[in-house]
Each structure stands twice: as structure tokens, then as C-alpha cells.
Design a protein around this motif. Sequence first.
Motif, PDB file in Angstrom:
ATOM      1  N   SER A 116      22.828  -5.389  -7.074  1.00 52.65           N
ATOM      2  CA  SER A 116      22.689  -5.907  -8.554  1.00 52.65           C
ATOM      3  C   SER A 116      21.935  -7.104  -8.833  1.00 52.65           C
ATOM      4  N   SER A 149      22.197  -1.440 -11.948  1.00 53.60           N
ATOM      5  CA  SER A 149      21.057  -1.647 -11.118  1.00 53.60           C
ATOM      6  C   SER A 149      20.024  -0.595 -11.202  1.00 53.60           C
ATOM      7  N   LYS A 204      26.405  -0.401  -9.909  1.00 52.27           N
ATOM      8  CA  LYS A 204      25.213   0.094  -9.224  1.00 52.27           C
ATOM      9  C   LYS A 204      24.500   1.028 -10.480  1.00 52.27           C
ATOM     10  N   GLU A 256      31.783  -0.383  -9.341  1.00 56.12           N
ATOM     11  CA  GLU A 256      30.692   0.931  -9.029  1.00 56.12           C
ATOM     12  C   GLU A 256      29.829   1.098 -10.133  1.00 56.12           C
ATOM     13  N   SER A 261      26.755  -3.320  -3.112  1.00 60.00           N
ATOM     14  CA  SER A 261      26.692  -3.136  -4.769  1.00 60.00           C
ATOM     15  C   SER A 261      26.348  -4.463  -5.298  1.00 60.00           C
TER      16      SER A 261
END
Length: 257
Positions: free
Chosen positions: A232, A144, A141, A138, A228
Motif C-alpha cells: 500500500s 493498492s 490490498k 485486507e 500488505s
Amino acid sequence: MKLKIFMPTYRANAIVLKENDCLKDDRLFNIYTKEKGKIQIRITGGKKIKNKLAAHVQPFFEIDMLIAKGRSCDRVAGARSAVNFSGIRNDLCKTAAACCLQEVVDKLCKIQVPDDRIYSLLFNYLKLIEDSRLKSWELEKLISFFSLKILGFLGYRPWFEICVYCQKKVFGDKVYLLPAKGGIGCSRCVKDNDKHVTVNKKTAEILGLAYLENTDNLLRLKIEKNQSEEISSVAKKFLEYQLEKPLLSFEFFRTCL
Ligand SMILES: [Zn+2]
């Protein structure tokens, strides 16, 4: 008698981005400062064990620095750790995630172009990573959203809402991602020679939210692991298009998952 020349000094709040190779006993760093943006600084004799300044100039700290102006490179005249992101250093995956943020800022930002928003974003995201109870995948994200926001601050915002050619909404489940055109395209407009990858439209919608929502709201979005990964990979494609070189920390981060 040897005359000592005193150079003018200035204070700066700084975050280390990268250490550069230096042949002498000195150490060279790229840092991001609130006051001057990205700058390069030197610690004279920084490689010597007893050097007290070098002990305070490290990654994952906010450092209160006194910097002496130099002819070719500014020198650290004083340093004090102001904020210690120790939770990052104690966790390999968080360290890898924080390295991604540093590399993005280091590679995208030009020397001496101050931008308060970039400093604050870097500080806040380091804090988020430190405090985060997110699972390792996680954290991807976070990286990103950070990358997309930085691209936006620097004027390279990709557009995910409408087709870059016809400026109309894109229909269907898939969209064409066009890093060289700075956004997405629809099936009617994308040309054969456009370098593109196909992504889910939902992914493009989430990417667009990076520019509309604050970080708290972005982190509340329910994003599955495979989505996710797609987010990315899209953020990385836009970053690498601007940089024209790969992001090494991103590869390292993936080995920690
Ligand atoms: Zn179109």
C-alpha cells in the motif's frame, strides 16, 4: 412571455466521485460516466430538501442519468439509482476503502476523457468491496491493486520487474523504489541523488503481478499484514508522485484499521 430554451440531453451511467462546494442552492458533483469519462454536473436547487434529483445522486450507487448540456456545466435532468452498493454504506471501513477508489479516479482522471476500462474497474471494485468478507486490513490490498491498475490505464505504469537504468533483473532481497523514474533500481545503478525507498523484493514482485493477473488471482495471493502495508505504501508513493499532492482518503482509511 418568457421563452424556455431546451438544451440537448444525453443519457449516462454514472458513479459519483466527489461533491464540490457550491455557494448557491445548487449542488455540484464530479462523476465518472461510461460515456464521457469524468465530468462535472450541477443539480439546480439540489440543496433544497424537496429536491427529488439530489436524492438519487449519491456516492456508492450506479446512477442512470439524463443530463442536459449546459454552457458552463451540464445539469442533471433525470436520475434513477441502477445499482445500490448498500453494503459499503453500512460499514465504515468499506466506506473508507471505497472513498479511496473515488479519490484516485477523481484526482488522476482528466475531464471528458472516456475510458471503459476505468468505469468497469471502478464498478467492479466497488462491488468487490461491498461483497467482501476480507478483514479490514485486507481491503488495503484491494485499494493498492486498483490504484496500480488505474495508473497503468492512464499510461503511468510503474515497472517492478527490472532495473529502470540497466534493464536487468534485480538480485538480492531488497530493491530500490524510484517513483520519479517509474520503477525500481538495482544497487549498482541507483545514484546518490535518486530519491528512493528500499522495499522487499517480494513486495516488488507482487506489485508487478497487478499488471499480469486478473483481480480474482490477485486476491488469492497469500499476503501477510506487514507486506500488505508495504504494498500500500508503495502504490501510494507512485500515486502521489503523479498527483503531487497527498491522498486524504488513504489517511482516513488507515484510521479505520
Ligand atoms: Zn541496474
